[in-house]
Design a protein around this motif. Sequence first.
Motif, mmCIF file in Angstrom:
data_model
loop_
_atom_site.group_PDB
_atom_site.id
_atom_site.type_symbol
_atom_site.label_atom_id
_atom_site.label_comp_id
_atom_site.label_asym_id
_atom_site.label_seq_id
_atom_site.Cartn_x
_atom_site.Cartn_y
_atom_site.Cartn_z
ATOM 1 N N GLU A 179 27.576 43.257 -0.899
ATOM 2 C CA GLU A 179 27.326 43.779 -2.311
ATOM 3 C C GLU A 179 27.021 44.819 -3.163
ATOM 4 O O GLU A 179 27.334 44.314 -4.578
ATOM 5 N N ASP A 180 27.738 45.676 -2.455
ATOM 6 C CA ASP A 180 27.381 47.592 -3.590
ATOM 7 C C ASP A 180 28.528 47.355 -3.503
ATOM 8 O O ASP A 180 28.130 49.343 -4.056
ATOM 9 N N HIS A 197 38.793 34.190 -16.540
ATOM 10 C CA HIS A 197 37.576 32.937 -15.580
ATOM 11 C C HIS A 197 36.814 33.587 -14.939
ATOM 12 O O HIS A 197 36.527 34.474 -14.918
ATOM 13 N N ALA A 198 35.639 32.989 -15.543
ATOM 14 C CA ALA A 198 34.748 33.542 -14.635
ATOM 15 C C ALA A 198 33.877 34.646 -14.838
ATOM 16 O O ALA A 198 33.155 35.448 -13.948
ATOM 17 N N LYS A 199 34.595 35.529 -16.435
ATOM 18 C CA LYS A 199 34.203 37.386 -16.106
ATOM 19 C C LYS A 199 33.376 37.590 -17.400
ATOM 20 O O LYS A 199 33.483 36.601 -18.369
ATOM 21 N N ALA A 245 26.501 38.933 -10.545
ATOM 22 C CA ALA A 245 26.649 37.746 -10.940
ATOM 23 C C ALA A 245 27.730 36.489 -10.608
ATOM 24 O O ALA A 245 27.814 35.952 -10.149
ATOM 25 N N LEU A 246 28.664 37.057 -11.534
ATOM 26 C CA LEU A 246 30.055 35.523 -11.613
ATOM 27 C C LEU A 246 30.538 36.083 -10.602
ATOM 28 O O LEU A 246 31.434 35.130 -9.855
ATOM 29 N N ARG A 247 30.968 37.345 -9.118
ATOM 30 C CA ARG A 247 31.709 38.063 -8.775
ATOM 31 C C ARG A 247 30.514 37.773 -7.085
ATOM 32 O O ARG A 247 31.583 36.966 -6.999
ATOM 33 N N ASP A 248 29.607 36.892 -7.577
ATOM 34 C CA ASP A 248 28.889 36.803 -6.177
ATOM 35 C C ASP A 248 29.368 35.340 -5.937
ATOM 36 O O ASP A 248 29.573 34.383 -5.295
ATOM 37 N N ALA A 249 29.444 34.028 -7.435
ATOM 38 C CA ALA A 249 29.605 32.731 -7.969
ATOM 39 C C ALA A 249 31.345 32.976 -7.456
ATOM 40 O O ALA A 249 31.363 31.600 -7.051
ATOM 41 N N ARG A 250 31.799 33.238 -8.346
ATOM 42 C CA ARG A 250 33.396 33.819 -7.573
ATOM 43 C C ARG A 250 33.715 33.474 -5.976
ATOM 44 O O ARG A 250 34.462 32.566 -5.711
#
Length: 195
Positions: free
Chosen positions: A3-4, A106-108, A183-188
């Motif tokens: 996460e970090d 996409h999604a970034k 947020a989007l990295r976690d979602a992907r």
Amino acid sequence: MAEDEPLGVAVIIGSTRTGRFGPTAAEWFAARARWHGGVRVDLVDLVDAGLPATLGDPDDDLPAQVRALAPRLAAADAFVVVTPEYNQSFPAPLKTAIDWFYTEWHAKPVGFITYGRESGGVLAAAQLRQVFAELHAVAVPMAVSLPRYWEQFAADGSWPKPSAEANTTVMAMLDQLCWWARALRDARLKHPYTA
């Protein structure tokens, strides 16, 4: 992915003109991003990328220059587009570069640093927001607009002057960009994005 782990931000210099200001603004942003923390910057200069000006047929093999840039864009968690405004729009080489790729966007999140005369490039940014929405990217609300950027050089030749409003605006944009990128990295990672 931890996460970090630092966020990968591809900073795209969208002008290929002789004497362009884009590299100055991009280097300034990169320095601010590193100071902000938690960010790994990849400067993508369209002059160096050498992408073909003519898009190929979807069934054609991708040119070597496109294949070389694709993994850099795919690895990015976010993008910052540094562009001038020409004739109330953004430069043709930038549009061609955007159009060579699809899933990489996409999604970034995407942030904008625009420059020009009195408008500071806001019309270019407005059009880019529409383009990136079609590519399933998220344009962050805060943008850095640099009207009459040439007036912000300090006496020693550095840019911008310490009193320039852009020094504050860029940090607010970075806050938004990093929030969306995480947020989007976690979602992907949890749910791979499909268009």
